[in-house]
Design a protein around this motif. Sequence first.
Motif, PDB file in Angstrom:
ATOM      1  N   ARG A   1     -14.511-134.490 -32.591  1.00 43.83           N
ATOM      2  CA  ARG A   1     -15.898-134.131 -33.611  1.00 43.83           C
ATOM      3  C   ARG A   1     -16.302-132.671 -33.467  1.00 43.83           C
ATOM      4  NH1 ARG A   1     -19.101-135.701 -30.463  1.00 43.83           N
ATOM      5  NH2 ARG A   1     -18.609-138.043 -30.443  1.00 43.83           N
ATOM      6  N   ILE A   2     -16.139-132.155 -32.341  1.00 40.63           N
ATOM      7  CA  ILE A   2     -16.623-130.598 -32.062  1.00 40.63           C
ATOM      8  C   ILE A   2     -15.327-129.884 -32.911  1.00 40.63           C
ATOM      9  CG2 ILE A   2     -16.809-129.006 -30.497  1.00 40.63           C
ATOM     10  CD1 ILE A   2     -17.797-131.006 -28.386  1.00 40.63           C
ATOM     11  N   ALA A   3     -14.490-130.447 -32.686  1.00 46.24           N
ATOM     12  CA  ALA A   3     -13.192-129.429 -33.351  1.00 46.24           C
ATOM     13  C   ALA A   3     -13.409-129.186 -34.903  1.00 46.24           C
ATOM     14  CB  ALA A   3     -11.923-129.927 -33.003  1.00 46.24           C
ATOM     15  N   ARG A   4     -13.846-130.603 -35.410  1.00 41.59           N
ATOM     16  CA  ARG A   4     -14.035-130.245 -36.858  1.00 41.59           C
ATOM     17  C   ARG A   4     -15.252-129.976 -37.374  1.00 41.59           C
ATOM     18  NH1 ARG A   4     -12.912-135.973 -36.592  1.00 41.59           N
ATOM     19  NH2 ARG A   4     -14.812-137.193 -36.218  1.00 41.59           N
ATOM     20  N   THR A   5     -16.459-129.621 -36.457  1.00 49.26           N
ATOM     21  CA  THR A   5     -17.613-129.341 -37.006  1.00 49.26           C
ATOM     22  C   THR A   5     -18.073-127.909 -36.247  1.00 49.26           C
ATOM     23  OG1 THR A   5     -18.686-130.594 -35.153  1.00 49.26           O
ATOM     24  CG2 THR A   5     -18.361-131.576 -37.397  1.00 49.26           C
ATOM     25  N   PHE A   6     -17.466-127.268 -35.523  1.00 52.43           N
ATOM     26  CA  PHE A   6     -17.677-126.150 -34.821  1.00 52.43           C
ATOM     27  C   PHE A   6     -17.539-124.890 -35.602  1.00 52.43           C
ATOM     28  CE2 PHE A   6     -17.811-122.139 -32.048  1.00 52.43           C
ATOM     29  CZ  PHE A   6     -18.298-122.715 -31.045  1.00 52.43           C
ATOM     30  N   CYS A   7     -18.415-124.155 -36.054  1.00 51.48           N
ATOM     31  CA  CYS A   7     -18.414-122.847 -36.633  1.00 51.48           C
ATOM     32  C   CYS A   7     -19.511-121.958 -36.366  1.00 51.48           C
ATOM     33  CB  CYS A   7     -18.841-123.444 -38.278  1.00 51.48           C
ATOM     34  SG  CYS A   7     -20.542-124.131 -38.534  1.00 51.48           S
ATOM     35  N   PHE A   8     -18.920-120.614 -36.352  1.00 58.40           N
ATOM     36  CA  PHE A   8     -19.625-119.323 -36.096  1.00 58.40           C
ATOM     37  C   PHE A   8     -20.637-118.849 -37.281  1.00 58.40           C
ATOM     38  CE2 PHE A   8     -15.997-119.205 -33.225  1.00 58.40           C
ATOM     39  CZ  PHE A   8     -16.710-119.436 -32.002  1.00 58.40           C
ATOM     40  N   THR A   9     -21.452-117.969 -37.165  1.00 55.55           N
ATOM     41  CA  THR A   9     -22.154-117.351 -38.053  1.00 55.55           C
ATOM     42  C   THR A   9     -22.669-116.151 -37.336  1.00 55.55           C
ATOM     43  OG1 THR A   9     -23.711-117.540 -39.905  1.00 55.55           O
ATOM     44  CG2 THR A   9     -24.474-118.367 -37.733  1.00 55.55           C
ATOM     45  N   ASN A  10     -23.210-115.131 -38.263  1.00 53.92           N
ATOM     46  CA  ASN A  10     -23.790-113.866 -37.873  1.00 53.92           C
ATOM     47  C   ASN A  10     -25.075-113.920 -37.108  1.00 53.92           C
ATOM     48  OD1 ASN A  10     -22.065-112.419 -39.550  1.00 53.92           O
ATOM     49  ND2 ASN A  10     -23.114-112.622 -41.228  1.00 53.92           N
ATOM     50  N   GLY A  11     -25.122-112.937 -36.405  1.00 53.99           N
ATOM     51  CA  GLY A  11     -26.242-112.971 -35.426  1.00 53.99           C
ATOM     52  C   GLY A  11     -25.934-113.560 -34.006  1.00 53.99           C
ATOM     53  N   GLY A  12     -24.728-113.756 -33.791  1.00 51.11           N
ATOM     54  CA  GLY A  12     -24.379-114.380 -32.357  1.00 51.11           C
ATOM     55  C   GLY A  12     -24.887-115.599 -32.323  1.00 51.11           C
TER      56      GLY A  12
ATOM     57  N   SER B   1     -21.081-110.539 -37.427  1.00 47.26           N
ATOM     58  CA  SER B   1     -21.941-109.401 -36.956  1.00 47.26           C
ATOM     59  C   SER B   1     -22.830-109.969 -35.620  1.00 47.26           C
ATOM     60  CB  SER B   1     -22.750-108.981 -38.232  1.00 47.26           C
ATOM     61  OG  SER B   1     -23.747-110.049 -38.579  1.00 47.26           O
ATOM     62  N   VAL B   2     -22.814-109.056 -34.833  1.00 45.95           N
ATOM     63  CA  VAL B   2     -23.702-109.143 -33.666  1.00 45.95           C
ATOM     64  C   VAL B   2     -24.123-107.565 -33.162  1.00 45.95           C
ATOM     65  CG1 VAL B   2     -23.721-109.762 -31.037  1.00 45.95           C
ATOM     66  CG2 VAL B   2     -22.403-110.896 -32.787  1.00 45.95           C
ATOM     67  N   CYS B   3     -25.449-107.592 -32.992  1.00 42.33           N
ATOM     68  CA  CYS B   3     -26.299-106.421 -32.527  1.00 42.33           C
ATOM     69  C   CYS B   3     -25.552-105.048 -33.460  1.00 42.33           C
ATOM     70  CB  CYS B   3     -25.659-106.216 -31.015  1.00 42.33           C
ATOM     71  SG  CYS B   3     -26.217-107.281 -29.895  1.00 42.33           S
ATOM     72  N   ASN B   4     -25.649-105.429 -34.639  1.00 39.54           N
ATOM     73  CA  ASN B   4     -25.426-104.197 -35.635  1.00 39.54           C
ATOM     74  C   ASN B   4     -24.001-103.580 -35.733  1.00 39.54           C
ATOM     75  OD1 ASN B   4     -28.101-104.320 -36.619  1.00 39.54           O
ATOM     76  ND2 ASN B   4     -28.489-103.021 -34.821  1.00 39.54           N
ATOM     77  N   SER B   5     -23.044-104.582 -35.204  1.00 36.72           N
ATOM     78  CA  SER B   5     -21.817-104.239 -35.058  1.00 36.72           C
ATOM     79  C   SER B   5     -20.979-105.582 -35.662  1.00 36.72           C
ATOM     80  CB  SER B   5     -21.305-103.727 -33.831  1.00 36.72           C
ATOM     81  OG  SER B   5     -20.115-103.324 -33.760  1.00 36.72           O
TER      82      SER B   5
END
Length: 1211
Positions: A1051-1062, A1012-1016
């Motif tokens: 290292r980046i490949a196995r630890t990269f993760c997204f979350t809400n709020g951008g 979710s980003v900017c109420n969408s």
Amino acid sequence: MKKFRKVLDGLTTSSPGGTIGSPSCGSAAGTPTAAPTPKEIDVQETLVSENFQLCKTVRHGFPYQPTALAFDPVQKLLAVGSRSGGVRILGRPGVDCFCQHESGAAVLQLQFLINEGALVTACADDTLHLWNLRQRRPAILHSLKFNRERITFCHLPFQSKWLYVGTERGNTHIVNIESFILSGYVIMWNKAIELSTKTHPGPVVHLSDSPKDEGKLLIGFESGTIVQWDLRVKKADFRIYYDEAIHSVGWHHEGKQFMCSHSDGSLTLWNLRNTTKPFQVTFPHGKIQKDGRKESCKPILKVEYKTSRSSEPFVIFSGGLSYDKAGRRPTLTIMHGKAITVLEMDYPIVEFMALCETPYNNEVQEPYAVVVLLEKDLIVVDLTQSNFPVFENPYPMDIHESPVTCTAYFAECPPDIIPILYSIGAKHKKTGYSQKEWPIGGGTWTLGSHTYPEIIITGHADGSIKFWDASAITLQMLYKLKTSKVFEKPKPGEGRAAELVEEDPFAVQMVSWCPQSRIFCVVGISAHIILYRFSKCDANTQIVSLEVRLQCESEDVISPSENENNPCFSEPGSHSPQPHHQHPASPGSGTLEGIKDSIPCLKVKDRVVRVPPGYQAELVIQLLWTDGEPPQQITSLDINSAYGLLAFGNCNGLAVVDYLQKTILLCMSTLDLYGTADPYQRLTRSPRRNRQSTSGLTELSDNQQSIDMERSKSPTSVHYPTSLHNDPRVLPEPVASLRASHYSPVFYLLDNVKGPGRKLSLPTDLKTDLDHVNGHCTSPTSQPCSAGKPRIPMGPEGSRLTRRGPGRPPFRKAQSAACMEISLPVSHTEESRENSFSRSRSSSVSSIDRDTKEAITTLQFGESYGRKSDALPTPCLWVGTSLGVVLLIPMSIPTNQEERMEESVTIGPSGMVLMLKGSVLRFGFLDCMGAHIQSPYEVWRDLNAPEDPDRPRRRKLVNFSPSSSQDACGEGHLAVVCSERQAKVFLMPSQSCLFVHNITESSFVLRADVVSVCNSVCLACFCANGHVMTLSLPSLRPLMDVNYLPLTDMRIARTFCFTNGGQALYLSSPTEIQRITYSQEMCDNLQEMLGELFTPIETPEAQNRGFLKGFFGGNAHTFDREELFGEAAAGKASRSLAQHIPGQAGLEGMKVAASGAVGDLARARIALDERGQRLGELEERTALMMTSAETFSKHAHELMLKCKDKKWYQF
């Protein structure tokens, strides 16, 4: 016609305004079908490209490979330089700034312009940089590149604009800080030493001005030569030639003595009255041996000589221990009078610095603390207490306490979860810290208005889990969980996990957390899963253990008559949740020949244990060894608290567990899940066998060339077999047409390639073609599973399946998660090995591998439509595989609480199949209005809390059914499916493909999530080539595509993760977490959220020296550096010696940068304060004058009255 229909199938329909009209119908299983046209779906998309911008927000953790340290005693700021060219500036909690030199050269030395809001860095590429700290994001104002000499030491006197720079040739240059131009004044090495000296004195290792006279510069050379240079007359006052090499020099504040540390472990004290020999020589750690000789000691790398008014001087140094005591840890020694305190450190000392009350070097120093920079830690020692306790570090410097193996990021958490975790974690905090306030308290930071609860979870190689409060771009540890406490301690060399993982058998591979129900699930490297429930009360509990046989045996044939003896399914005595414990088995149990079979890798504690408040283990699921082969690592996991179900898969198949009843509901090979809907024509498997080996998850260090390949066995990597490339001309058409779709799902990236020339196996294509699997590679559970019968495993004594015939060749066993291969260029450096998977791939890897298995790559529970004919949504399990296939498994779950605990859940694979290019990475669900549908969950309840008879604890479920919000659009929902190559949006239950977008052709997606980003909502993707992309939903329009990282490493490949709020994060180094944002709104508010480094503070006034001290102490205050070093007196320096490079702030440099709004306001504030103070003083003086005038007038009037009537002769 067939080709034309395929082209139509890939078309994407979207309208320019973001409103989705009547979409075209797509294929459900890759073959065009005449699907009915769905109702018109009208979704008004609000996200546009202007809503997205990518930028770094903050970096947490310990600076990786630190090299330098500096402290501003007025601003109370600490700076740490690193080998990669990074600079971390730390103040009070919340004030944490990261700067990076573009060159990436190591930082050799740091020098604050004390109370000026600036910092000088000297780098290994012989460049000096001036940083402006008067802005929230520091920038370089000037740079000066030395061309012919190498920088070895720098010194900047307090309140001076001239920087002394010593070089490897032994020369000393002088740089104007304001203009960053080299002065023509140079102290050449041959002028500093006597002409009779025949040898070069070596590089400059020390520069300092005399506390007694600023016009005298003390120069220390590496060979042991010390020269005091008179800057006015340009000649040496004295020269000292000592036999031992010098490492550092420290002055007494009176300027009459100085102390040197040497390479033989000695300290020498020199008196300026007599420089022919040292006044005192001491070996602090060198004892006299029986023959009268002193022990040989290690070098003392640095010494500081600090005075105190109330006590004896402090002599603080690092090193100097005797050589004969092998294995001793690095030490910091504090000599205070006759007392000697040796502080042992956990890591080698990089640098230390005493913190003093005054910035003036000619005043009593009064040290109050020592900052010690270690290779992997930062500690501060309190010098004001006799036992020298350390301060509690408020920064998250222990992220790497054990190597980080996985991360998870949760934004917009329930507001009550952070205080609860903190209160429980606070009970286990260490004690014995200093009671005083943390001494590094510079800068200002306030809690911004754009904050919400955020939690970061890190999994570690030792099996520990750490929960961190990440709200408001800070990081503070809340709670620590040790998963190894669930298991018995394995005996050294005898553990059953020894052959699977030599080190770190408890390493965390992935985590799944439901913040609402507080159920937490951990996947370990030894093919085990631990389910935790949260409780505020301690309890006595016995951990339930389930054993699952999820192994694809290519040589075993299962006949219907063997159902009763199936080791994976046996009928329990009742449907009530009975504890199913492991059967104790020795490493050689299973067969008479000692082949391990039907035993887990670890042994769960089979006794009642006392568990403290917090997360308490309830269930352990372990995969079993099969015929001497270790279980394959788990590649996917999902848990749903509303359903009470847990699903996991690997390259062999899928298992579903009812954790409420503690039973196994489903255990099937991937092939058996298809039923009759298998989209592939399978070929027989190659008759080869390979054993699994392991290496690499925990080794996050970048410089591991010296580690032997055999020693590098670790939690997550596997040795991949050489692929058998088939001629594409002989492949069946459905398979050959899919060959161009390379794929490498995330779970394959858990390997560190080691050793030159090793071949890293990574998935590359839709390469499985197993047609006659039913006869040769069938899971033990491939026979029909009767619905509603919970199954539990038998122990190793359970009867085996049919053995291989005497004449049959051995078939290959399962090859862990990464059964597929990619050829990589031979590399001999760690960087190329770690970054190798994102290089270009040769065309030879596109062929179909006969040995490939179809792995389960992602799982998702949710309310959906398992069949096209379904009218209402039901609980379903979405399954994604490494071949780009999506399967739906509908379930029937009792709704009543009592029935749920007694009746069994029925599961029946529907055979519904959807197709994508590349392995499936993520599922997401939207309603027909485009809103995100959350998975149903159970509201948290404390099962260990005392029972309230008036309010019995019952399960409270929160369900987000698609039909509940479909009043306007009718029934149905949208399913977003993202693979490593493309994303598709399907309309359920018709299974029509509404939109498709090919994300990348040259690379592959590593991480994807619906956020979710900017109420969408949008789909965020991170590719192996370093690109971060966002796509609109549901139309899949590209909104942002930024080449963020030039080359992605493992290292980046196995630890990269997204979350809400951008927001997103990744492990930028083995010890640091980098948080980024891709939201324009957060980028705009970032300045408000960051701390202010510089705060206007009055510089403390120098102490009054008195008449006699000023008269006999020299004429230090009459020294004018500008007169000596300026262009008028010293001339211009050679242009070829150094090159001036203007920084980002332009040629005006410091003055222009400091004239910003913050600087102007600060100066105006100080000016107002000074003006008010002067006005107050003027008012007081005026009042005194008025009072004096009134008194004078009164006395004059009295005198007049007295003398009024007197005659002249009466006076």
